[in-house]
Design an enzyme around this catalytic site. Structure first.
Site, PDB file in Angstrom:
ATOM      1  N   ARG A   1     -13.515  -8.555   2.414  1.00 37.08           N
ATOM      2  CA  ARG A   1     -12.104  -8.321   2.099  1.00 37.08           C
ATOM      3  C   ARG A   1     -11.302  -9.581   2.433  1.00 37.08           C
ATOM      4  O   ARG A   1     -10.421  -9.982   1.690  1.00 37.08           O
ATOM      5  CB  ARG A   1     -11.562  -7.124   2.900  1.00 37.08           C
ATOM      6  CG  ARG A   1     -12.142  -5.781   2.522  1.00 37.08           C
ATOM      7  CD  ARG A   1     -11.753  -5.337   1.127  1.00 37.08           C
ATOM      8  NE  ARG A   1     -10.313  -5.289   0.938  1.00 37.08           N
ATOM      9  CZ  ARG A   1      -9.527  -4.288   1.333  1.00 37.08           C
ATOM     10  NH1 ARG A   1     -10.047  -3.228   1.906  1.00 37.08           N
ATOM     11  NH2 ARG A   1      -8.223  -4.313   1.100  1.00 37.08           N
TER      12      ARG A   1
ATOM     13  N   ARG B   1       0.880  -1.184   0.000  1.00 35.61           N
ATOM     14  CA  ARG B   1       0.000   0.000   0.000  1.00 35.61           C
ATOM     15  C   ARG B   1       0.906   1.220   0.000  1.00 35.61           C
ATOM     16  O   ARG B   1       1.701   1.421   0.918  1.00 35.61           O
ATOM     17  CB  ARG B   1      -0.907   0.019   1.232  1.00 35.61           C
ATOM     18  CG  ARG B   1      -1.618   1.352   1.403  1.00 35.61           C
ATOM     19  CD  ARG B   1      -2.714   1.334   2.431  1.00 35.61           C
ATOM     20  NE  ARG B   1      -3.875   0.627   1.929  1.00 35.61           N
ATOM     21  CZ  ARG B   1      -5.094   0.696   2.485  1.00 35.61           C
ATOM     22  NH1 ARG B   1      -5.281   1.436   3.563  1.00 35.61           N
ATOM     23  NH2 ARG B   1      -6.096   0.027   1.973  1.00 35.61           N
TER      24      ARG B   1
ATOM     25  N   CYS C   1     -16.232   1.715   0.819  1.00 32.44           N
ATOM     26  CA  CYS C   1     -15.068   0.881   1.180  1.00 32.44           C
ATOM     27  C   CYS C   1     -14.655   1.064   2.630  1.00 32.44           C
ATOM     28  O   CYS C   1     -13.990   0.194   3.184  1.00 32.44           O
ATOM     29  CB  CYS C   1     -13.911   1.160   0.234  1.00 32.44           C
ATOM     30  SG  CYS C   1     -13.261   2.842   0.350  1.00 32.44           S
TER      31      CYS C   1
ATOM     32  N   HIS D   1      -7.455   0.754  -6.248  1.00 36.27           N
ATOM     33  CA  HIS D   1      -7.636  -0.077  -5.043  1.00 36.27           C
ATOM     34  C   HIS D   1      -8.365  -1.358  -5.464  1.00 36.27           C
ATOM     35  O   HIS D   1      -9.516  -1.593  -5.091  1.00 36.27           O
ATOM     36  CB  HIS D   1      -8.446   0.706  -4.004  1.00 36.27           C
ATOM     37  CG  HIS D   1      -8.445   0.091  -2.645  1.00 36.27           C
ATOM     38  ND1 HIS D   1      -7.626  -0.970  -2.289  1.00 36.27           N
ATOM     39  CD2 HIS D   1      -9.164   0.377  -1.533  1.00 36.27           C
ATOM     40  CE1 HIS D   1      -7.847  -1.276  -1.020  1.00 36.27           C
ATOM     41  NE2 HIS D   1      -8.783  -0.494  -0.540  1.00 36.27           N
TER      42      HIS D   1
ATOM     43  N   GLN E   1     -10.310  -3.999  -3.060  1.00 38.41           N
ATOM     44  CA  GLN E   1     -11.627  -3.600  -2.552  1.00 38.41           C
ATOM     45  C   GLN E   1     -12.740  -4.013  -3.516  1.00 38.41           C
ATOM     46  O   GLN E   1     -13.828  -4.375  -3.111  1.00 38.41           O
ATOM     47  CB  GLN E   1     -11.651  -2.085  -2.342  1.00 38.41           C
ATOM     48  CG  GLN E   1     -12.950  -1.578  -1.739  1.00 38.41           C
ATOM     49  CD  GLN E   1     -13.168  -2.044  -0.315  1.00 38.41           C
ATOM     50  OE1 GLN E   1     -12.285  -1.916   0.524  1.00 38.41           O
ATOM     51  NE2 GLN E   1     -14.340  -2.597  -0.019  1.00 38.41           N
TER      52      GLN E   1
ATOM     53  N   ASP F   1     -17.260   7.248  -1.636  1.00 38.32           N
ATOM     54  CA  ASP F   1     -16.003   7.141  -0.890  1.00 38.32           C
ATOM     55  C   ASP F   1     -15.717   8.531  -0.311  1.00 38.32           C
ATOM     56  O   ASP F   1     -16.381   9.518  -0.679  1.00 38.32           O
ATOM     57  CB  ASP F   1     -14.877   6.694  -1.852  1.00 38.32           C
ATOM     58  CG  ASP F   1     -13.553   6.389  -1.154  1.00 38.32           C
ATOM     59  OD1 ASP F   1     -13.551   6.262   0.089  1.00 38.32           O
ATOM     60  OD2 ASP F   1     -12.529   6.281  -1.854  1.00 38.32           O
TER      61      ASP F   1
HETATM   62  N1  NVA Z   1      -9.961   6.683  -1.449  1.00 37.66           N
HETATM   63  C1  NVA Z   1      -9.567   6.285  -0.121  1.00 37.66           C
HETATM   64  C2  NVA Z   1      -9.798   4.822   0.069  1.00 37.66           C
HETATM   65  C3  NVA Z   1      -9.453   4.302   1.444  1.00 37.66           C
HETATM   66  C4  NVA Z   1      -9.623   2.822   1.599  1.00 37.66           C
HETATM   67  C5  NVA Z   1      -8.118   6.643   0.114  1.00 37.66           C
HETATM   68  O1  NVA Z   1      -7.298   6.437  -0.793  1.00 37.66           O
HETATM   69  O2  NVA Z   1      -7.790   7.147   1.179  1.00 37.66           O
HETATM   70  N1   CP Z   2     -11.197  -0.101   2.694  1.00 37.61           N
HETATM   71  C1   CP Z   2      -9.914  -0.173   3.106  1.00 37.61           C
HETATM   72  O1   CP Z   2      -8.998  -0.441   2.336  1.00 37.61           O
HETATM   73  O2   CP Z   2      -9.752   0.048   4.436  1.00 37.61           O
HETATM   74  P1   CP Z   2      -8.364   0.264   5.216  1.00 37.61           P
HETATM   75  O3   CP Z   2      -7.816   1.598   4.774  1.00 37.61           O
HETATM   76  O4   CP Z   2      -8.768   0.254   6.662  1.00 37.61           O
HETATM   77  O5   CP Z   2      -7.439  -0.843   4.872  1.00 37.61           O
END
Ligand code: NVA
Ligand code: CP
Length: 301
Positions: free
Chosen positions: A286, A103, A258, A130, A133, A218
């Site tokens: 997940r 990540r 998500c 992502h 997800q 989101d």
């Molecule tokens: N769009 C959000 C998704 C978090 C799971 C982010 O990138 O922070």
């Molecule tokens: N939806 C998701 O990826 O959650 P986290 O940021 O908690 O991993």
């Protein structure tokens, strides 16, 4: 050839479907107490340059349930945070572990890592995509309503990493995606163009939600955009998914997010905590869908 999962487009269409079927099967096996230690003594490195609750816990739990082990690596206490080249890190880690999950911020970083890795690399979120997800979201839709093929899905809000993965999911799983994003916050033009007529873009949430089978949103400011929060709150006015917007969708439409969510911003509490919301199943899935993904990348089907 090593299989990586950097975007949903790395999967063949039939594999994308098989992963969902296997996720549902693995979920039932876990519920029924049927052992499935199919990665005994295997290890996965998990590199997190951004925060996470669901992704970390689901991947770590997945590896334990498979009889393996996951190693959490943060830039704070590894050489990754002290400037060791990403290529070198990939070469070293992939000589020790069986899978790598990352990540991070720039999508190019994960591409660079994958190009130098001997083992499968999984995108656990970048600024661009992502994909993990989406496996959980599609599984959740299928469990609640059956096949997502031909369904109308409304994306309300930022043209962000989740939106880009929804665009790819529309291509892979053959649904129609209607995006409503504020001006200036549209998804990437190339990602959109590659999807052709699977996807339409407007600035009108009502139009996107009209007769939708699934409504998704989101956060307005993603990780790394915290300083834009105020400005975004202004730009995203009118893009909250509330009961009035849900009323434009089909009466049996589902709501997904998500998570983490901001009640009162992108979603009203009445929706996320209401009867159409399946966000907790979505979060749980997940675990199951990533188990199916790990098995697919490591063992193949
Ligand atoms: N769009 C959000 C998704 C978090 C799971 C982010 O990138 O922070
Ligand atoms: N939806 C998701 O990826 O959650 P986290 O940021 O908690 O991993």
């Amino acid at each position: 050839m090593v299989k990586h999962f950097l975007t949903l487009m790395d999967l063949e269409k039939n594999d994308a479907r098989a992963i969902i079927r296997r996720a549902i099967e693995l979920k039932a096996m876990l519920r029924d107490g049927i052992p499935h230690e199919i990665m005994k003594h295997k290890t996965m490195a998990m590199i997190f340059d951004k925060s996470s609750t669901r992704t970390r816990v689901s991947f770590e739990t997945a590896m334990v349930q498979f009889g393996g082990h996951a190693i959490f690596l943060s830039p704070r206490d590894t050489q990754l945070g002290r400037g060791e080249p990403i290529e070198d890190s990939a070469r070293v880690l992939s000589r020790m572990v069986d899978l790598v999950m990352i990540r991070t911020f720039e999508h190019e970083k994960i591409e660079k890592f994958a190009a130098n890795s001997r083992v499968p690399v999984i995108n656990a979120l970048t600024d661009m995509y992502h994909p993990c997800q989406l496996l959980a979201d599609v599984q959740t839709y299928v469990e609640h309503r059956g096949s997502i093929e031909g369904r109308k899905v409304a994306w309300i809000g930022d043209g962000n990493n989740m939106c880009h993965s929804y665009i790819n999911a529309a291509r892979q799983y053959d649904f129609k995606l209607h995006i409503a994003a504020p001006a200036g916050y549209e998804p990437d033009q190339q990602v959109l163009a590659e999807a052709g007529d699977c996807v339409s873009l407007s600035h009108d949430p009502k139009q996107a939600a009209e007769q939708a089978d699934l409504v998704v949103t989101d956060v307005w400011a993603s990780m790394g955009q915290e300083e834009e929060q105020r400005e975004r709150e202004k730009s995203f006015k009118g893009f909250q998914v509330d009961a009035r917007l849900m009323a434009c969708a089909k009466p049996d439409a589902l709501f997904m997010h998500c998570l983490p969510a901001h009640r009162g911003e992108e979603v009203a509490a009445e929706v996320i905590d209401g009867p159409q919301s399946v966000v907790w199943d979505e979060a749980e899935n997940r675990l199951h869908s990533q188990k199916a993904l790990l098995e697919f990348l490591h063992n193949g089907y």
